[in-house]
Design a protein around this motif. Structure first.
Motif, PDB file in Angstrom:
ATOM      1  N   ILE A  44       7.362 -19.181  55.293  1.00 13.49           N
ATOM      2  CA  ILE A  44       8.228 -20.036  56.106  1.00 13.49           C
ATOM      3  C   ILE A  44       9.693 -19.682  55.851  1.00 13.49           C
ATOM      4  CG2 ILE A  44       8.873 -22.406  56.668  1.00 13.49           C
ATOM      5  CD1 ILE A  44       5.974 -21.853  57.250  1.00 13.49           C
ATOM      6  N   GLY A  45      10.452 -19.516  56.918  1.00 14.15           N
ATOM      7  CA  GLY A  45      11.901 -19.369  56.799  1.00 14.15           C
ATOM      8  C   GLY A  45      12.566 -20.711  57.022  1.00 14.15           C
ATOM      9  N   ALA A  46      13.677 -20.949  56.351  1.00 14.22           N
ATOM     10  CA  ALA A  46      14.387 -22.223  56.504  1.00 14.22           C
ATOM     11  C   ALA A  46      15.886 -21.981  56.430  1.00 14.22           C
ATOM     12  CB  ALA A  46      13.970 -23.210  55.413  1.00 14.22           C
ATOM     13  N   ASN A  47      16.633 -22.660  57.312  1.00 10.50           N
ATOM     14  CA  ASN A  47      18.086 -22.615  57.156  1.00 10.50           C
ATOM     15  C   ASN A  47      18.466 -23.463  55.943  1.00 10.50           C
ATOM     16  OD1 ASN A  47      18.094 -25.307  57.982  1.00 10.50           O
ATOM     17  ND2 ASN A  47      19.225 -24.940  59.866  1.00 10.50           N
ATOM     18  N   TYR A  48      19.747 -23.508  55.594  1.00 11.45           N
ATOM     19  CA  TYR A  48      20.143 -24.151  54.338  1.00 11.45           C
ATOM     20  C   TYR A  48      19.882 -25.653  54.342  1.00 11.45           C
ATOM     21  CZ  TYR A  48      22.145 -19.716  52.950  1.00 11.45           C
ATOM     22  OH  TYR A  48      22.308 -18.389  52.613  1.00 11.45           O
ATOM     23  N   THR A  49      20.088 -26.303  55.476  1.00 17.77           N
ATOM     24  CA  THR A  49      19.828 -27.740  55.537  1.00 17.77           C
ATOM     25  C   THR A  49      18.364 -28.036  55.267  1.00 17.77           C
ATOM     26  OG1 THR A  49      21.606 -28.082  57.138  1.00 17.77           O
ATOM     27  CG2 THR A  49      19.922 -29.794  57.003  1.00 17.77           C
ATOM     28  N   VAL A  50      17.489 -27.329  55.955  1.00 24.57           N
ATOM     29  CA  VAL A  50      16.049 -27.546  55.774  1.00 24.57           C
ATOM     30  C   VAL A  50      15.628 -27.130  54.371  1.00 24.57           C
ATOM     31  CG1 VAL A  50      13.745 -26.952  56.600  1.00 24.57           C
ATOM     32  CG2 VAL A  50      15.622 -27.213  58.235  1.00 24.57           C
ATOM     33  N   GLY A  51      16.126 -25.979  53.921  1.00 20.61           N
ATOM     34  CA  GLY A  51      15.713 -25.461  52.620  1.00 20.61           C
ATOM     35  C   GLY A  51      16.126 -26.327  51.455  1.00 20.61           C
ATOM     36  N   VAL A  52      17.272 -26.992  51.572  1.00 22.06           N
ATOM     37  CA  VAL A  52      17.769 -27.818  50.468  1.00 22.06           C
ATOM     38  C   VAL A  52      17.222 -29.239  50.521  1.00 22.06           C
ATOM     39  CG1 VAL A  52      19.851 -28.847  49.454  1.00 22.06           C
ATOM     40  CG2 VAL A  52      19.874 -26.461  50.201  1.00 22.06           C
ATOM     41  N   VAL A  53      17.110 -29.801  51.725  1.00 20.03           N
ATOM     42  CA  VAL A  53      16.849 -31.241  51.850  1.00 20.03           C
ATOM     43  C   VAL A  53      15.450 -31.582  52.351  1.00 20.03           C
ATOM     44  CG1 VAL A  53      17.640 -33.385  52.940  1.00 20.03           C
ATOM     45  CG2 VAL A  53      19.301 -31.649  52.276  1.00 20.03           C
TER      46      VAL A  53
END
Length: 290
Positions: free
Chosen positions: A93-102
């Motif tokens: 899964i790839g995630a941008n920083y918002t999704v990846g952090v929160v």
């Protein structure tokens, strides 16, 4: 055309050198050359241009590579499923920083509760990088901000998000009755790097009202920008989810900017040619539920 042809083609594409591809695959260089020639004859196109003993990929070669990566990934999944009595649910899964952090932690926790025998690899990066990884079939899914006019992807909305402008609570702008984009553009702007979704949206909205932004600081690190804002270096433009705790604690305060809308949607995105496994479908459903 066989799986062997595709494996050889992918190796040549990655190495841009037939001898190096042969060494990587533990076969002879003439075997590699013959396989590429057979592929070109089969499709009636040139996959590589040979110029001064160097290989350059043609547009046809780039298209074949995209499909070859998808086909090989499916083949590997088939082999894994047949070889294991209790196949694991494997996802990248790839995630941008918002999704990846929160956000993504709760999605993974829920997925693992449904499938105890599962493996999820997460790659956190900006959307532009993740989209290219999807095109190369290096990711199954990506959770990023909404995109526009990219017909090779399927988008599935799952979360409402917004960008906020934040500063130290003693910043002079808080003394004004109202703050406009014209006020903001003249401040020391602390921004993510070009290509980051939050930067793209902010820049677009400012440009739409005729304003050009000049960052005072640029950084790939959200933490660096938050610390800079808290230390009164300037005002930061960041996703609300990433600064929410700092606002709640009083270390930062949100500037309500009158004339720009910085709301955005987060989406699950995957390549239109991607075969959706049951694990991928379940993960997408979990993103909608939580």
């Amino acid at each position: 055309m066989t799986i062997r042809h595709l494996k050889i083609f992918i190796a040549v594409y990655n190495e841009r050198n037939m001898t190096m591809a042969a060494n990587k695959l533990f076969i002879t260089q003439p075997s590699v050359s013959q396989a590429i020639k057979e592929l070109e004859n089969y499709y009636g196109v040139e996959l590589f241009e040979r110029i001064s003993n160097k290989l350059y990929v043609t547009e046809s070669g780039k298209k074949v590579y995209q499909y070859a990566k998808h086909i090989m990934k499916l083949f590997d999944e088939l082999e894994d499923g047949l070889k294991e009595n209790a196949p694991k649910k494997k996802l990248i899964i790839g995630a941008n920083y918002t999704v990846g952090v929160v956000l993504i932690h709760k999605y993974i926790k829920k997925f693992n509760s449904l499938y105890s025998n599962s493996e999820i690899k997460v790659i956190v990066n900006k959307a532009s990088i993740l989209k290219e990884m999807l095109r190369k079939n290096e990711l199954d899914l990506a959770l990023i901000e909404e995109i526009k006019n990219e017909s090779d992807f399927i988008e599935d909305f799952f979360y409402n998000d917004r960008i906020v402008v934040v500063a130290d609570p003693e910043h002079p702008l808080f003394q004004q009755n109202e703050v406009t984009a014209y006020d903001v553009v003249n401040e020391h702007l602390l921004l993510r790097e070009k290509g980051a979704g939050v930067r793209n949206l902010f820049e677009l909205k400012m440009n739409q009202i005729g304003l050009v932004i000049e960052p005072y600081w640029e950084s790939t690190s959200t933490t660096a920008l938050i610390n800079a804002a808290e230390n009164k270096i300037g005002i930061a433009v960041l996703p609300f989810e990433l600064v929410k705790d700092h606002i709640d604690s009083g270390c930062l305060r949100e500037l309500k900017v009158k004339d720009i809308d910085l709301s955005r949607k987060l989406i699950v995105i995957y390549h239109k040619d991607k075969f959706l496994t049951s694990a991928m479908k379940d993960f997408i459903e979990i993103c909608h539920e939580l």
